[in-house]
Write an enzyme that holds these catalytic residues in place. Sequence first.
Site, PDB file in Angstrom:
ATOM      1  N   HIS A 223      -9.719  -1.061  14.641  1.00 39.93           N
ATOM      2  CA  HIS A 223      -9.324  -2.090  13.865  1.00 39.93           C
ATOM      3  C   HIS A 223      -9.805  -1.760  12.483  1.00 39.93           C
ATOM      4  O   HIS A 223      -9.481  -0.726  11.899  1.00 39.93           O
ATOM      5  CB  HIS A 223      -9.992  -3.299  14.243  1.00 39.93           C
ATOM      6  CG  HIS A 223      -9.574  -4.683  13.866  1.00 39.93           C
ATOM      7  ND1 HIS A 223      -8.379  -4.871  12.993  1.00 39.93           N
ATOM      8  CD2 HIS A 223     -10.266  -5.998  13.863  1.00 39.93           C
ATOM      9  CE1 HIS A 223      -8.296  -5.901  12.531  1.00 39.93           C
ATOM     10  NE2 HIS A 223      -9.404  -6.905  13.184  1.00 39.93           N
ATOM     11  N   HIS A 262      -0.137   1.654  15.332  1.00 45.94           N
ATOM     12  CA  HIS A 262      -0.409   0.296  15.180  1.00 45.94           C
ATOM     13  C   HIS A 262       0.281  -0.543  16.361  1.00 45.94           C
ATOM     14  O   HIS A 262       1.321  -0.210  16.843  1.00 45.94           O
ATOM     15  CB  HIS A 262       0.255  -0.429  13.849  1.00 45.94           C
ATOM     16  CG  HIS A 262      -0.210  -1.634  13.448  1.00 45.94           C
ATOM     17  ND1 HIS A 262       0.231  -2.878  14.196  1.00 45.94           N
ATOM     18  CD2 HIS A 262      -1.275  -1.843  12.441  1.00 45.94           C
ATOM     19  CE1 HIS A 262      -0.382  -3.707  13.222  1.00 45.94           C
ATOM     20  NE2 HIS A 262      -1.540  -3.386  12.528  1.00 45.94           N
ATOM     21  N   ARG A 271       2.867  -2.290   4.589  1.00 45.76           N
ATOM     22  CA  ARG A 271       1.887  -2.464   3.177  1.00 45.76           C
ATOM     23  C   ARG A 271       1.664  -0.843   2.905  1.00 45.76           C
ATOM     24  O   ARG A 271       1.100  -0.577   1.916  1.00 45.76           O
ATOM     25  CB  ARG A 271       0.559  -2.878   3.982  1.00 45.76           C
ATOM     26  CG  ARG A 271       0.674  -4.403   4.596  1.00 45.76           C
ATOM     27  CD  ARG A 271      -0.665  -4.710   5.264  1.00 45.76           C
ATOM     28  NE  ARG A 271      -0.485  -3.999   6.524  1.00 45.76           N
ATOM     29  CZ  ARG A 271      -1.813  -3.914   7.339  1.00 45.76           C
ATOM     30  NH1 ARG A 271      -2.761  -4.666   7.211  1.00 45.76           N
ATOM     31  NH2 ARG A 271      -1.851  -3.253   8.494  1.00 45.76           N
ATOM     32  N   ASP A 313      -4.971   1.601   6.768  1.00 42.60           N
ATOM     33  CA  ASP A 313      -6.223   2.244   6.306  1.00 42.60           C
ATOM     34  C   ASP A 313      -6.040   3.656   5.832  1.00 42.60           C
ATOM     35  O   ASP A 313      -6.801   4.069   5.114  1.00 42.60           O
ATOM     36  CB  ASP A 313      -6.874   2.185   7.774  1.00 42.60           C
ATOM     37  CG  ASP A 313      -7.086   0.755   8.112  1.00 42.60           C
ATOM     38  OD1 ASP A 313      -7.653  -0.041   7.281  1.00 42.60           O
ATOM     39  OD2 ASP A 313      -7.065   0.512   9.444  1.00 42.60           O
ATOM     40  N   ARG A 338     -10.349  -9.899   3.787  1.00 44.50           N
ATOM     41  CA  ARG A 338      -9.740 -10.748   4.980  1.00 44.50           C
ATOM     42  C   ARG A 338     -10.390 -12.299   5.093  1.00 44.50           C
ATOM     43  O   ARG A 338      -9.951 -13.216   6.184  1.00 44.50           O
ATOM     44  CB  ARG A 338      -9.999  -9.565   6.295  1.00 44.50           C
ATOM     45  CG  ARG A 338      -9.404 -10.176   7.516  1.00 44.50           C
ATOM     46  CD  ARG A 338      -7.945 -10.656   7.392  1.00 44.50           C
ATOM     47  NE  ARG A 338      -7.067  -9.533   7.392  1.00 44.50           N
ATOM     48  CZ  ARG A 338      -6.518  -8.678   8.370  1.00 44.50           C
ATOM     49  NH1 ARG A 338      -6.893  -8.762   9.446  1.00 44.50           N
ATOM     50  NH2 ARG A 338      -5.808  -7.508   7.990  1.00 44.50           N
TER      51      ARG A 338
HETATM   52  N1  COA Z   1      -3.355   9.351  16.883  1.00 47.49           N
HETATM   53  C1  COA Z   1      -2.955  10.169  18.122  1.00 47.49           C
HETATM   54  N2  COA Z   1      -2.348   9.555  19.050  1.00 47.49           N
HETATM   55  C2  COA Z   1      -1.814   8.108  18.996  1.00 47.49           C
HETATM   56  C3  COA Z   1      -2.345   7.566  17.778  1.00 47.49           C
HETATM   57  C4  COA Z   1      -3.112   8.218  16.903  1.00 47.49           C
HETATM   58  N3  COA Z   1      -3.375   7.409  15.817  1.00 47.49           N
HETATM   59  N4  COA Z   1      -1.970   6.114  17.844  1.00 47.49           N
HETATM   60  C5  COA Z   1      -1.436   5.956  19.119  1.00 47.49           C
HETATM   61  N5  COA Z   1      -1.270   7.372  19.882  1.00 47.49           N
HETATM   62  C6  COA Z   1      -0.625   7.555  20.950  1.00 47.49           C
HETATM   63  C7  COA Z   1      -1.544   7.116  21.872  1.00 47.49           C
HETATM   64  O1  COA Z   1      -2.502   8.067  22.391  1.00 47.49           O
HETATM   65  C8  COA Z   1      -0.574   6.866  23.180  1.00 47.49           C
HETATM   66  O2  COA Z   1      -0.166   8.026  23.820  1.00 47.49           O
HETATM   67  P1  COA Z   1       0.042   8.224  25.418  1.00 47.49           P
HETATM   68  O3  COA Z   1       1.460   7.274  25.591  1.00 47.49           O
HETATM   69  O4  COA Z   1       0.382   9.857  25.503  1.00 47.49           O
HETATM   70  O5  COA Z   1      -1.004   7.693  26.000  1.00 47.49           O
HETATM   71  C9  COA Z   1       0.779   6.401  22.110  1.00 47.49           C
HETATM   72  O6  COA Z   1       0.426   7.066  20.913  1.00 47.49           O
HETATM   73  C10 COA Z   1       1.093   4.753  22.287  1.00 47.49           C
HETATM   74  O7  COA Z   1      -0.239   4.224  21.739  1.00 47.49           O
HETATM   75  P2  COA Z   1      -1.015   3.024  22.373  1.00 47.49           P
HETATM   76  O8  COA Z   1      -2.425   3.479  22.674  1.00 47.49           O
HETATM   77  O9  COA Z   1      -0.246   2.384  23.290  1.00 47.49           O
HETATM   78  O10 COA Z   1      -1.137   2.128  20.911  1.00 47.49           O
HETATM   79  P3  COA Z   1      -1.971   0.981  21.004  1.00 47.49           P
HETATM   80  O11 COA Z   1      -1.066  -0.373  20.655  1.00 47.49           O
HETATM   81  O12 COA Z   1      -2.905   0.655  22.221  1.00 47.49           O
HETATM   82  O13 COA Z   1      -3.013   1.228  19.754  1.00 47.49           O
HETATM   83  C11 COA Z   1      -4.071   1.477  17.682  1.00 47.49           C
HETATM   84  C12 COA Z   1      -2.935   0.870  18.374  1.00 47.49           C
HETATM   85  C13 COA Z   1      -4.107   1.071  16.284  1.00 47.49           C
HETATM   86  C14 COA Z   1      -5.430   1.181  18.390  1.00 47.49           C
HETATM   87  C15 COA Z   1      -3.803   3.153  18.002  1.00 47.49           C
HETATM   88  O14 COA Z   1      -2.792   3.424  17.328  1.00 47.49           O
HETATM   89  C16 COA Z   1      -5.216   3.837  17.221  1.00 47.49           C
HETATM   90  O15 COA Z   1      -6.028   4.127  17.975  1.00 47.49           O
HETATM   91  N6  COA Z   1      -4.887   4.226  16.148  1.00 47.49           N
HETATM   92  C17 COA Z   1      -6.026   4.963  15.352  1.00 47.49           C
HETATM   93  C18 COA Z   1      -7.036   3.716  14.743  1.00 47.49           C
HETATM   94  C19 COA Z   1      -6.476   3.292  13.495  1.00 47.49           C
HETATM   95  O16 COA Z   1      -5.898   3.925  12.833  1.00 47.49           O
HETATM   96  N7  COA Z   1      -6.531   1.729  13.755  1.00 47.49           N
HETATM   97  C20 COA Z   1      -6.306   0.854  12.536  1.00 47.49           C
HETATM   98  C21 COA Z   1      -5.235   0.069  12.864  1.00 47.49           C
HETATM   99  S1  COA Z   1      -4.625  -0.997  11.731  1.00 47.49           S
END
Ligand code: COA
Length: 376
Positions: A223, A262, A271, A313, A338
């Site tokens: 997050h 996301h 954004r 971010d 926030r």
């Molecule tokens: N880097 C690499 N792979 C990523 C990724 C990332 N930042 N974000 C998603 N993926 C991949 C996942 O591993 C998944 O792969 P798979 O299908 O082979 O398992 C696929 O993309 C789908 O992602 P998913 O895990 O379903 O997304 P989610 O909705 O559960 O998670 C986040 C969303 C934001 C938690 C996730 O994208 C993430 O961990 N991002 C990095 C942290 C971040 O920047 N957070 C800020 C959010 S505003």
Amino acid sequence: MAGGSEIKRGLDGVVVDASAVSKVMPEINALTYRGYPVQELAENCRFEEVAYLLADGELPTAAELGDFEREERENRGIGEALLAVISRYPPACHPMDTTRTSVSFLGLEDPETADHGPEAARRKAMRLLARIPTAVAADFRRRKGQAPIPPDPSLGFAANFFHMCFAAVPDADVVKAFDVSLTLYAEHGFNASTFTARVVTSTMADMHGAVTAAIASLKGPLHGGANEAVMHMLNEIGEPGRAKRWVLDALAAKRLIMGFGHRVYRTGDSRVPTMKKYFLKVAERKDETVLPAISQIVEDTMIAEKNIYPNLDFPAGPAYHLMGFDIDFFTPIFVISRITGWTAHILEQAAANRLIRPLSHYTGPPQRDFRPIGAR
Ligand code: COA
């Protein structure tokens, strides 16, 4: 399936309640606060106007904004008791933990903690908006062995935060970039920390408790903590020539690339273009070329390899770094912004409350006979 209803892990796609605060429209890559596109607010309003909009539902007139700003400036001071607590925080603890504790302490001091009425809630929200930056800045300076700097009521919200951290206000472009980041971070629907605040509020617990819980939720790297993780990643990459290989290796090792992806946006975060523009402006002001170059290669590689786009971010982290903030203060800065979204949601939840209490699908042992300890 649980009792005939499908399990939605992570509440993915579940609509939990109605809200009039913001609208996330992933299909057209748009985000509106009370109906206004966030990019237009970021470009044309100061954060104070956006804070008013989120709290009130409408943009202020000049007179309304004047009153709001006066109230915010009058409420910035924190007392000797909290300053003493901050001075005793353990040296190495994370600023999100100190921020959480400071907000909890503000709840101990607030004369209206137990008053859940909408007028008291509005005043408490104002006090949190005005005081959290003062507490965060005092902690920022404590860790450097520096005395806190009192707020300056002649300065706007963004400029005053720089003043309290650095005893100086940077040029107008840098202050604007910071102000833009505050607007972009202010609100985002039922994200994890906002939902946390609403869950706590739904039990009819107090606002400071809800915000304390929201801060704990925001800290996680999935997050808000991602803006810090982005900067650690950019530092680890170090130079543009290493960036593509670094991302490819990380993806091959199934590592997450922080600042990408996301839960709601799948084709880009509305954004990002605005924040990227201001990150590049700050970089230009600071004669910095390495961070923008690395960032661009990481972004291009992620889109080419995974079709995963940056989230807010990704440009915000390096922008804060170039503004001079320590990496572990990036997420407390997110809190400073926030708080406006959280308190708008807390008021909305309280005004039409229903206890939030979902179900789970039990997977433990079936019911069995109890045997006293000697008979086991
Ligand atoms: N880097 C690499 N792979 C990523 C990724 C990332 N930042 N974000 C998603 N993926 C991949 C996942 O591993 C998944 O792969 P798979 O299908 O082979 O398992 C696929 O993309 C789908 O992602 P998913 O895990 O379903 O997304 P989610 O909705 O559960 O998670 C986040 C969303 C934001 C938690 C996730 O994208 C993430 O961990 N991002 C990095 C942290 C971040 O920047 N957070 C800020 C959010 S505003």
